[in-house]
Design a protein around this motif. Sequence first.
Motif, PDB file in Angstrom:
ATOM      1  N   ASP A  74      -4.743 -10.549   2.749  1.00  0.00           N
ATOM      2  CA  ASP A  74      -4.553  -9.765   1.601  1.00  0.00           C
ATOM      3  C   ASP A  74      -3.057  -9.151   1.170  1.00  0.00           C
ATOM      4  N   ASP A  75      -2.495  -8.918   2.582  1.00  0.00           N
ATOM      5  CA  ASP A  75      -1.288  -8.440   2.766  1.00  0.00           C
ATOM      6  C   ASP A  75      -0.170  -9.285   2.185  1.00  0.00           C
ATOM      7  N   ILE A  76      -0.205 -10.449   2.691  1.00  0.00           N
ATOM      8  CA  ILE A  76       0.467 -11.500   2.418  1.00  0.00           C
ATOM      9  C   ILE A  76       0.428 -12.106   0.813  1.00  0.00           C
ATOM     10  N   ALA A  77      -0.629 -11.902   0.130  1.00  0.00           N
ATOM     11  CA  ALA A  77      -0.985 -12.248  -1.244  1.00  0.00           C
ATOM     12  C   ALA A  77      -0.270 -11.181  -1.973  1.00  0.00           C
ATOM     13  N   GLY A  78      -0.430  -9.839  -1.540  1.00  0.00           N
ATOM     14  CA  GLY A  78       0.087  -8.837  -2.387  1.00  0.00           C
ATOM     15  C   GLY A  78       1.664  -9.077  -2.112  1.00  0.00           C
ATOM     16  N   LEU A  79       2.343  -9.349  -0.849  1.00  0.00           N
ATOM     17  CA  LEU A  79       3.574  -9.578  -0.961  1.00  0.00           C
ATOM     18  C   LEU A  79       4.229 -10.596  -1.497  1.00  0.00           C
ATOM     19  N   ILE A  80       3.583 -11.904  -1.853  1.00  0.00           N
ATOM     20  CA  ILE A  80       3.798 -12.943  -2.697  1.00  0.00           C
ATOM     21  C   ILE A  80       3.904 -12.226  -4.159  1.00  0.00           C
ATOM     22  N   ARG A  81       3.017 -11.623  -4.667  1.00  0.00           N
ATOM     23  CA  ARG A  81       2.996 -11.025  -6.031  1.00  0.00           C
ATOM     24  C   ARG A  81       3.917  -9.889  -6.236  1.00  0.00           C
ATOM     25  N   ARG A  82       4.278  -9.204  -5.187  1.00  0.00           N
ATOM     26  CA  ARG A  82       5.330  -8.176  -5.264  1.00  0.00           C
ATOM     27  C   ARG A  82       6.632  -8.539  -5.300  1.00  0.00           C
ATOM     28  N   LEU A  83       6.792  -9.714  -4.755  1.00  0.00           N
ATOM     29  CA  LEU A  83       8.230 -10.303  -4.751  1.00  0.00           C
ATOM     30  C   LEU A  83       8.187 -11.394  -5.949  1.00  0.00           C
TER      31      LEU A  83
ATOM     32  N   LEU B 175      -5.637 -16.984   3.671  1.00  0.00           N
ATOM     33  CA  LEU B 175      -4.949 -16.715   2.516  1.00  0.00           C
ATOM     34  C   LEU B 175      -5.226 -18.052   1.237  1.00  0.00           C
ATOM     35  N   ALA B 176      -5.315 -19.243   1.675  1.00  0.00           N
ATOM     36  CA  ALA B 176      -5.461 -20.334   1.084  1.00  0.00           C
ATOM     37  C   ALA B 176      -6.829 -20.327   0.335  1.00  0.00           C
ATOM     38  N   ALA B 177      -7.735 -19.859   1.299  1.00  0.00           N
ATOM     39  CA  ALA B 177      -9.242 -19.820   0.968  1.00  0.00           C
ATOM     40  C   ALA B 177      -9.448 -18.880  -0.341  1.00  0.00           C
ATOM     41  N   GLN B 178      -8.748 -17.676  -0.072  1.00  0.00           N
ATOM     42  CA  GLN B 178      -9.087 -16.436  -1.098  1.00  0.00           C
ATOM     43  C   GLN B 178      -8.020 -16.533  -2.095  1.00  0.00           C
ATOM     44  N   TYR B 179      -6.714 -16.915  -1.874  1.00  0.00           N
ATOM     45  CA  TYR B 179      -5.705 -16.946  -3.174  1.00  0.00           C
ATOM     46  C   TYR B 179      -5.268 -18.025  -3.397  1.00  0.00           C
ATOM     47  N   LEU B 180      -5.923 -19.250  -3.404  1.00  0.00           N
ATOM     48  CA  LEU B 180      -5.418 -20.441  -3.787  1.00  0.00           C
ATOM     49  C   LEU B 180      -4.324 -20.612  -4.714  1.00  0.00           C
TER      50      LEU B 180
ATOM     51  N   ILE C 132      11.957  -3.223   3.377  1.00  0.00           N
ATOM     52  CA  ILE C 132      10.613  -2.665   3.280  1.00  0.00           C
ATOM     53  C   ILE C 132      10.126  -2.761   1.591  1.00  0.00           C
ATOM     54  N   VAL C 133       8.908  -3.300   1.535  1.00  0.00           N
ATOM     55  CA  VAL C 133       8.404  -3.093   0.273  1.00  0.00           C
ATOM     56  C   VAL C 133       6.816  -2.678   0.256  1.00  0.00           C
ATOM     57  N   ASP C 134       6.387  -1.813  -0.640  1.00  0.00           N
ATOM     58  CA  ASP C 134       5.116  -1.386  -0.737  1.00  0.00           C
ATOM     59  C   ASP C 134       4.166  -2.294  -1.245  1.00  0.00           C
ATOM     60  N   VAL C 135       3.125  -2.725  -0.379  1.00  0.00           N
ATOM     61  CA  VAL C 135       2.096  -3.757  -0.995  1.00  0.00           C
ATOM     62  C   VAL C 135       0.881  -2.914  -0.625  1.00  0.00           C
ATOM     63  N   GLY C 136       0.358  -2.548  -1.874  1.00  0.00           N
ATOM     64  CA  GLY C 136      -0.980  -1.802  -1.808  1.00  0.00           C
ATOM     65  C   GLY C 136      -1.121  -0.409  -1.060  1.00  0.00           C
TER      66      GLY C 136
ATOM     67  N   ILE D   2      11.083 -16.065   3.411  1.00  0.00           N
ATOM     68  CA  ILE D   2      10.439 -15.008   3.229  1.00  0.00           C
ATOM     69  C   ILE D   2       9.761 -14.774   4.600  1.00  0.00           C
ATOM     70  N   MET D   3      10.078 -14.126   5.605  1.00  0.00           N
ATOM     71  CA  MET D   3       9.591 -13.662   6.893  1.00  0.00           C
ATOM     72  C   MET D   3       8.749 -12.546   7.104  1.00  0.00           C
ATOM     73  N   PRO D   4       7.733 -12.171   6.676  1.00  0.00           N
ATOM     74  CA  PRO D   4       7.265 -10.616   7.047  1.00  0.00           C
ATOM     75  C   PRO D   4       6.793 -10.422   8.317  1.00  0.00           C
ATOM     76  N   ASP D   5       6.540  -9.153   8.609  1.00  0.00           N
ATOM     77  CA  ASP D   5       6.026  -8.650   9.800  1.00  0.00           C
ATOM     78  C   ASP D   5       4.593  -8.221   9.367  1.00  0.00           C
ATOM     79  N   LEU D   6       3.735  -8.866   9.885  1.00  0.00           N
ATOM     80  CA  LEU D   6       2.316  -8.592   9.638  1.00  0.00           C
ATOM     81  C   LEU D   6       2.039  -7.033  10.038  1.00  0.00           C
ATOM     82  N   ARG D   7       0.993  -6.396   9.426  1.00  0.00           N
ATOM     83  CA  ARG D   7       0.746  -5.127   9.531  1.00  0.00           C
ATOM     84  C   ARG D   7       0.453  -4.771  10.995  1.00  0.00           C
ATOM     85  N   GLY D   8       1.009  -3.615  11.380  1.00  0.00           N
ATOM     86  CA  GLY D   8       0.640  -3.203  12.666  1.00  0.00           C
ATOM     87  C   GLY D   8       1.827  -3.819  13.627  1.00  0.00           C
ATOM     88  N   HIS D   9       2.685  -4.821  13.113  1.00  0.00           N
ATOM     89  CA  HIS D   9       3.762  -5.550  14.034  1.00  0.00           C
ATOM     90  C   HIS D   9       4.995  -4.949  13.414  1.00  0.00           C
ATOM     91  N   GLY D  10       5.918  -5.120  14.342  1.00  0.00           N
ATOM     92  CA  GLY D  10       7.223  -5.085  13.803  1.00  0.00           C
ATOM     93  C   GLY D  10       7.479  -3.754  13.301  1.00  0.00           C
TER      94      GLY D  10
END
Length: 209
Positions: A93-102, A122-127, A24-28, A70-78
């Motif tokens: 946004d969550d995946i971008a935050g996870l990439i940066r957090r890790l 993600l690619a469009a917003q955080y290329l 578990i990691v805190d992302v935003g 790295i295999m995340p559970d999306l928010r509200g899942h798992g």
Amino acid sequence: MSQAAPELTVQDIEQSTWASRKRIVDVGGLDLAYVEVAGSEPPLVLVHGFTDTSRSFSLLAPHLSGRRLIMPDLRGHGASNAGEGCSVADFADDIAGLIRRLRLDRPVVVGHSLGGMVSIALAAQYLNVIGGLVILASTLKPDFGSHHQLIDGVAALRDPISPSDPFYDWWHACQPGVPQAFLAGLAQDASAIPAARWRPFSKRSAAPI
């Protein structure tokens, strides 16, 4: 005379212990769960589909041996918190935050189904944070017919959703040979999602997607 318990297969053990491998990691301010497999760089970030979890890639992971996964559970899942929103933009946004957090160095992002839509966003917003993109069985925008089986099946779901609900016979239909322990795990994970959260994603051209 009592019967001997059936012998557990490697897949049975793998699926039964999958949840215990999550970190578990805190992302935003949101607790996100993920499973990591050590390996060479650049890492692969595997983004699952709607109602799935990181478990979706449990059968694929052995075939990617040697790569960091790295295999995340999306928010509200798992095991991830639900948060306030559940749009594709929120997931991205969550995946971008996870990439940066890790502190992942330009990982290759692999998205399946809804995860593909998230990965495109993600690619469009955080290329600048990703190094590559792979999309599997996805779309830019869903457009279900008014009597699509998904819409009708989700409308019939009631809490608490049973992992043995007949809907899963269609939702998780696979070719013969897919381990039953894997499919049972998918159904168990999906059933933990409240029926109300299923419904926005099944509506024709739904806004959250």
